[in-house]
Design a protein around this motif. Structure first.
Motif, short mmCIF file in Angstrom:
data_model
loop_
_atom_site.label_atom_id
_atom_site.label_comp_id
_atom_site.label_asym_id
_atom_site.label_seq_id
_atom_site.Cartn_x
_atom_site.Cartn_y
_atom_site.Cartn_z
N VAL A 48 0.84 -1.20 0.00
CA VAL A 48 0.00 0.00 0.00
C VAL A 48 0.88 1.25 0.00
O VAL A 48 0.68 2.18 -0.81
N PHE A 49 1.84 1.29 0.90
CA PHE A 49 2.76 2.41 0.99
C PHE A 49 3.50 2.62 -0.32
O PHE A 49 3.58 3.74 -0.85
N THR A 50 4.05 1.54 -0.88
CA THR A 50 4.84 1.63 -2.11
C THR A 50 3.99 2.08 -3.30
O THR A 50 4.40 2.94 -4.08
N PHE A 51 2.80 1.51 -3.43
CA PHE A 51 1.94 1.84 -4.57
C PHE A 51 1.61 3.33 -4.59
O PHE A 51 1.83 4.02 -5.61
N PHE A 52 1.11 3.86 -3.50
CA PHE A 52 0.70 5.26 -3.49
C PHE A 52 1.91 6.20 -3.56
O PHE A 52 1.84 7.25 -4.23
N ALA A 53 3.00 5.84 -2.90
CA ALA A 53 4.19 6.69 -2.94
C ALA A 53 4.75 6.75 -4.36
O ALA A 53 5.12 7.84 -4.84
N GLY A 112 1.01 21.33 16.38
CA GLY A 112 1.46 21.15 15.00
C GLY A 112 0.88 22.18 14.06
O GLY A 112 -0.28 22.60 14.18
N LEU A 113 1.68 22.60 13.10
CA LEU A 113 1.28 23.65 12.17
C LEU A 113 0.12 23.22 11.28
O LEU A 113 -0.74 24.05 10.93
N ILE A 114 0.06 21.95 10.91
CA ILE A 114 -1.00 21.49 10.00
C ILE A 114 -2.38 21.64 10.64
O ILE A 114 -3.31 22.18 10.03
N ASN A 115 -2.52 21.18 11.87
CA ASN A 115 -3.80 21.32 12.56
C ASN A 115 -4.18 22.77 12.78
O ASN A 115 -5.35 23.15 12.67
N LYS A 116 -3.18 23.59 13.10
CA LYS A 116 -3.47 25.00 13.37
C LYS A 116 -3.89 25.74 12.11
O LYS A 116 -4.84 26.52 12.11
N VAL A 117 -3.18 25.51 11.01
CA VAL A 117 -3.47 26.22 9.76
C VAL A 117 -4.84 25.84 9.21
O VAL A 117 -5.61 26.69 8.77
N PHE A 118 -5.14 24.54 9.24
CA PHE A 118 -6.40 24.06 8.65
C PHE A 118 -7.51 23.87 9.68
O PHE A 118 -8.57 23.33 9.36
N ASN A 119 -7.24 24.29 10.92
CA ASN A 119 -8.24 24.22 11.98
C ASN A 119 -8.79 22.80 12.14
O ASN A 119 -10.00 22.56 12.13
N LEU A 120 -7.86 21.85 12.30
CA LEU A 120 -8.21 20.44 12.43
C LEU A 120 -7.91 19.94 13.83
O LEU A 120 -7.18 20.58 14.59
N ASP A 121 -8.46 18.81 14.16
CA ASP A 121 -8.18 18.17 15.44
C ASP A 121 -7.93 16.68 15.18
O ASP A 121 -8.76 15.83 15.47
N ILE A 122 -6.77 16.39 14.57
CA ILE A 122 -6.42 15.02 14.19
C ILE A 122 -5.07 14.66 14.79
O ILE A 122 -4.10 15.42 14.67
N ASN A 123 -5.01 13.52 15.43
CA ASN A 123 -3.74 12.99 15.93
C ASN A 123 -3.15 12.13 14.81
O ASN A 123 -3.30 10.91 14.79
N TRP A 124 -2.49 12.78 13.87
CA TRP A 124 -2.13 12.18 12.60
C TRP A 124 -1.37 10.85 12.75
O TRP A 124 -1.71 9.88 12.07
N LEU A 125 -0.38 10.81 13.59
CA LEU A 125 0.49 9.65 13.67
C LEU A 125 -0.01 8.58 14.63
O LEU A 125 0.55 7.48 14.66
N MET A 126 -1.03 8.88 15.39
CA MET A 126 -1.57 7.91 16.33
C MET A 126 -3.00 7.49 15.99
O MET A 126 -3.64 6.80 16.75
N ASP A 127 -3.48 7.93 14.84
CA ASP A 127 -4.82 7.56 14.37
C ASP A 127 -4.65 6.51 13.28
O ASP A 127 -3.97 6.75 12.27
N SER A 128 -5.28 5.36 13.45
CA SER A 128 -5.12 4.27 12.49
C SER A 128 -5.61 4.64 11.10
O SER A 128 -5.17 4.07 10.10
N GLN A 129 -6.51 5.60 11.02
CA GLN A 129 -7.03 6.02 9.71
C GLN A 129 -6.07 6.95 8.98
O GLN A 129 -6.03 6.95 7.75
N TRP A 130 -5.27 7.72 9.74
CA TRP A 130 -4.46 8.76 9.13
C TRP A 130 -2.96 8.51 9.19
O TRP A 130 -2.19 9.21 8.50
N ALA A 131 -2.50 7.55 9.97
CA ALA A 131 -1.06 7.36 10.17
C ALA A 131 -0.35 7.02 8.86
O ALA A 131 0.65 7.66 8.50
N MET A 132 -0.84 6.02 8.14
CA MET A 132 -0.19 5.64 6.88
C MET A 132 -0.29 6.73 5.82
O MET A 132 0.72 7.06 5.17
N PRO A 133 -1.46 7.36 5.60
CA PRO A 133 -1.49 8.48 4.65
C PRO A 133 -0.53 9.62 5.03
O PRO A 133 0.06 10.25 4.15
N ALA A 134 -0.38 9.86 6.35
CA ALA A 134 0.55 10.91 6.78
C ALA A 134 1.98 10.56 6.42
O ALA A 134 2.76 11.41 5.97
#
Length: 291
Positions: free
Chosen positions: A77-82, A136-158
């Motif tokens: 998955v990582f290799t294909f999308f990258a 983190g700058l990403i959450n602040k700039v886009f006004n998000l509340d995501i734990n990017w690296l500890m969320d199973s949905q977002w860790a790999m995309p991050a």
């Protein structure tokens, strides 16, 4: 024999260079491959000087290991999308830079390539800060509340996004070199026929860039199938096992658990997988060129 009747010396620059190249490949390529294959047949722990022959038991254990298959799935998955995003972004930016409409080409080339030559460890720590859920700058700039690296949905995309950001400059430079090597007379003929930019790209640029694309895809494929540094630093395979990739699992088995035999078996399997995928890419491209 030379004019003076003397035999030419074997100690000339050419022969010395060949000997040094042979030694280099023997020490840094052939021997590590042999050692990995031999180690995969042993119960190997260098800390306690254990090196017992077990035959194919390590391979049986690896193939029965659910984490191994999870890691292989994550790796693909990582290799294909990258690879896809690296090629698409790299080619798109290369075409824009090559266009006569683009200004400050030298500046943009350097800016795009800068992340590629930046150490991956440093980039990983910077992106850990950017992904931080509290400041983190990403959450602040886009006004998000995501734990990017500890969320199973977002860790790999991050991880994939960070990797592509770092590496797309390499593809851009390679594609730009390929574009500069294309013959001008083909485009001049297309202009005479009234072809627009999209038609010229689809019928001329893209077909002529297939060898360059193959090179970028294969080098990216080999690199990403072995990638683990960013995962080691940013997530350590987590959350859970959602970002475990095969190279990180090999590292974990070898340098955390000291199961060098198991790690060597995984490395041999990865070596075979990379070889097969590379051959498939060459075969597909060869069929397209002959058809």
């Amino acid at each position: 024999m030379n004019e003076k009747g003397l035999r030419p010396s074997i100690f000339n620059l050419k022969n010395i260079t060949i000997v040094l190249l042979v030694l280099y490949f023997a020490v840094f390529l052939v021997y590590p491959i042999y050692k990995a294959f031999a180690g995969s047949l042993h119960d190997w722990n260098p800390l306690i000087d254990k090196y017992n022959f077990v035959g194919l038991d390590n391979y049986k254990d690896v193939l029965a290991n659910k984490l191994f298959w999870k890691s292989m799935e994550n790796t693909f998955v990582f290799t294909f999308f990258a690879v896809v995003f690296r090629v698409v972004i790299g080619l798109g930016l290369a075409v824009l830079l090559y266009s006569k409409l683009a200004r400050f080409k030298t500046f943009f080339r350097g800016m795009f390539y800068m992340p590629t030559i930046t150490p991956l460890v440093a980039v990983s720590f910077v992106w850990m800060w950017l992904y931080n859920p509290q400041f983190g700058l990403i959450n602040k700039v886009f006004n998000l509340d995501i734990n990017w690296l500890m969320d199973s949905q977002w860790a790999m995309p991050a991880i994939i996004f960070m990797t592509v950001w770092k590496d797309f400059g390499y593809a851009t430079v390679i594609f730009l070199a390929g574009l500069m090597a294309l013959p001008d007379d083909v485009y001049e003929a297309a202009d005479i026929d009234g072809a627009n930019k999209w038609q010229k790209f689809r019928s001329i640029t893209w077909p002529l860039l297939k060898p360059t694309t193959l090179f970028v895809v294969i080098t990216s494929l080999i690199a990403y199938l072995q990638a683990y540094i960013q995962i080691l630093i940013m997530t350590k395979g987590g959350p859970g096992t959602d970002t475990y990739v095969i190279s990180y699992l090999i590292y974990d088995e070898a340098f955390e658990k000291y199961n060098f035999g198991t790690a060597s078996a995984m490395a041999v399997i990865l070596f075979v997988v990379i070889g097969i995928l590379t051959l498939i890419m060459f075969k597909i491209t060869g069929k397209e060129e002959t058809s």
